[in-house]
Design a protein around this motif. Structure first.
Motif, mmCIF file in Angstrom:
data_model
loop_
_atom_site.group_PDB
_atom_site.id
_atom_site.type_symbol
_atom_site.label_atom_id
_atom_site.label_comp_id
_atom_site.label_asym_id
_atom_site.label_seq_id
_atom_site.Cartn_x
_atom_site.Cartn_y
_atom_site.Cartn_z
ATOM 1 N N PRO A 218 10.960 152.979 -38.822
ATOM 2 C CA PRO A 218 9.561 152.660 -38.508
ATOM 3 C C PRO A 218 9.160 153.337 -37.207
ATOM 4 O O PRO A 218 10.010 153.729 -36.393
ATOM 5 C CB PRO A 218 9.590 151.139 -38.338
ATOM 6 C CG PRO A 218 10.967 150.860 -37.820
ATOM 7 C CD PRO A 218 11.867 151.859 -38.514
ATOM 8 N N GLU A 219 7.863 153.511 -37.007
ATOM 9 C CA GLU A 219 7.396 153.967 -35.704
ATOM 10 C C GLU A 219 7.719 152.895 -34.676
ATOM 11 O O GLU A 219 7.833 151.714 -34.993
ATOM 12 C CB GLU A 219 5.894 154.244 -35.732
ATOM 13 C CG GLU A 219 5.524 155.456 -36.578
ATOM 14 C CD GLU A 219 4.078 155.864 -36.387
ATOM 15 O OE1 GLU A 219 3.492 155.518 -35.346
ATOM 16 O OE2 GLU A 219 3.540 156.540 -37.279
ATOM 17 N N ILE A 220 7.883 153.314 -33.432
ATOM 18 C CA ILE A 220 8.222 152.372 -32.365
ATOM 19 C C ILE A 220 6.991 152.118 -31.507
ATOM 20 O O ILE A 220 5.983 152.827 -31.605
ATOM 21 C CB ILE A 220 9.375 152.927 -31.499
ATOM 22 C CG1 ILE A 220 8.942 154.243 -30.824
ATOM 23 C CG2 ILE A 220 10.635 153.125 -32.330
ATOM 24 C CD1 ILE A 220 9.969 154.793 -29.847
ATOM 25 N N SER A 245 4.273 168.067 -22.068
ATOM 26 C CA SER A 245 4.105 167.003 -23.069
ATOM 27 C C SER A 245 3.532 165.738 -22.437
ATOM 28 O O SER A 245 3.534 165.559 -21.210
ATOM 29 C CB SER A 245 5.449 166.674 -23.713
ATOM 30 O OG SER A 245 6.297 166.036 -22.776
ATOM 31 N N ALA A 246 3.047 164.840 -23.311
ATOM 32 C CA ALA A 246 2.596 163.528 -22.853
ATOM 33 C C ALA A 246 3.777 162.757 -22.257
ATOM 34 O O ALA A 246 4.945 163.138 -22.417
ATOM 35 C CB ALA A 246 1.986 162.756 -24.019
ATOM 36 N N THR A 247 3.475 161.654 -21.601
ATOM 37 C CA THR A 247 4.517 160.874 -20.929
ATOM 38 C C THR A 247 5.029 159.702 -21.764
ATOM 39 O O THR A 247 5.980 159.035 -21.377
ATOM 40 C CB THR A 247 3.983 160.333 -19.597
ATOM 41 O OG1 THR A 247 2.828 159.517 -19.853
ATOM 42 C CG2 THR A 247 3.596 161.485 -18.680
ATOM 43 N N SER A 248 4.383 159.439 -22.911
ATOM 44 C CA SER A 248 4.849 158.366 -23.804
ATOM 45 C C SER A 248 4.529 158.738 -25.243
ATOM 46 O O SER A 248 3.680 159.602 -25.498
ATOM 47 C CB SER A 248 4.194 157.022 -23.450
ATOM 48 O OG SER A 248 2.783 157.081 -23.640
ATOM 49 N N GLY A 249 5.217 158.097 -26.178
ATOM 50 C CA GLY A 249 5.000 158.394 -27.589
ATOM 51 C C GLY A 249 5.529 157.287 -28.473
ATOM 52 O O GLY A 249 6.335 156.452 -28.037
ATOM 53 N N GLY A 250 5.095 157.294 -29.751
ATOM 54 C CA GLY A 250 5.462 156.226 -30.662
ATOM 55 C C GLY A 250 6.415 156.619 -31.768
ATOM 56 O O GLY A 250 6.651 155.833 -32.687
#
Length: 280
Positions: A218-220, A245-250
């Motif tokens: 699953p996505e987190i 890159s971005a600093t957070s991700g799912g």
């Protein structure tokens, strides 16, 4: 002052980045191949954090108004000072009104030019690294001028180095990511046994790989990511995050590139292959 007669394909000012502001959502930025950048800076007796040029694929044509000391390291490309070819990984003093031309990158795609004292461009959030939205521009254009510290004499001693060809190998060192153990044994094995191909979507933000790793993870919840984090998308594609890159991700973070791994993948481009080597 350095003036760009031609800017090349994608030339920018970079340093070691702005790590202290990731909690505010500001990307790290900085040199994609930090190893080569540090070598270039060391050749002219700079500090590791001094700003230098990152040259991507096709190099610029530059004019130097005043004396300087420069060195190139990273991708293999033809570099000429006033029409005479020079060696990479070696420091060269140049006089006033000198022209430097950098050709196509023939092996690897990113070449770094250090200048003694570093480029004196404005700092933003503690870094001179260019990034759209933080700095006024993200790449050089014809006519741009970059300030540097004029060198009154060349009495310092400068060296040259032999760089290990390992930088251009297809073996990328990684460590397990936070969600690595959520994968099945067969999937974990596939990550380090099969080859992966760099897809068309690759830039300073990230590299998408073409091959698919089938999974049912699953996505987190949106979680911290770093340059070198390898995310596994719902479709099974892998995305290797790079310096912008971005600093957070799912997406699940299944691998994390080592510092050397980040430098090595930064020298690769579309259609090139790689494989991951686990470092525990």
């Amino acid at each position: 002052m350095l003036t760009f007669i031609k800017p090349g394909f994608y030339t920018s000012v970079q340093d070691q980045g702005r790590w202290k502001y990731r909690n505010k959502g500001i990307p790290t930025s900085g040199c994609m191949d930090d190893l080569s950048a540090q070598i270039a800076n060391a050749l002219v007796n700079n500090k590791a954090e001094d700003a230098l040029l990152e040259i991507t694929q096709i190099g610029p044509h530059m004019h130097f108004d005043t004396p300087a000391v420069i060195a190139f390291s990273g991708a293999q490309a033809e570099v000429k000072i006033n029409g005479e070819k020079i060696e990479l990984n070696k420091a060269y003093p140049i006089t006033a009104n000198t022209e430097v031309k950098v050709g196509y990158c023939q092996k690897g795609i990113r070449l770094y030019m250090a200048i003694k004292g570093g480029f004196q461009t404005p700092e933003h959030y503690g870094s001179r690294s260019w990034f759209e939205g933080v700095t006024q521009q993200s790449r050089c254009v014809a006519g741009d001028k970059l300030p540097y510290l004029t060198q009154a004499n060349f009495l310092d001693k400068y060296g040259n180095v032999v760089v290990n060809a390992e930088l251009f190998s297809d073996e990328i060192e990684v460590e397990p990511g936070p969600e690595f153990l959520l994968l099945g044994e067969e999937q974990r094995e596939a990550l380090v046994t099969q080859s992966f191909t760099i897809g068309n979507q690759n830039n300073r933000m990230g590299y998408q790989l073409e091959e698919v790793v089938k999974h049912n993870l699953p996505e987190i919840l949106s979680s911290p990511v770093l340059p070198g984090t390898v995310q596994l998308t719902p479709s099974g594609k892998l995305i290797v995050l790079m310096k912008d890159s971005a600093t957070s991700g799912g997406y699940p973070r299944i691998l994390q590139l080592t510092e050397l791994g980040c430098s090595k993948i930064a020298q690769k481009s579309t259609r090139e292959q790689l494989h991951f080597k686990m470092k525990f």
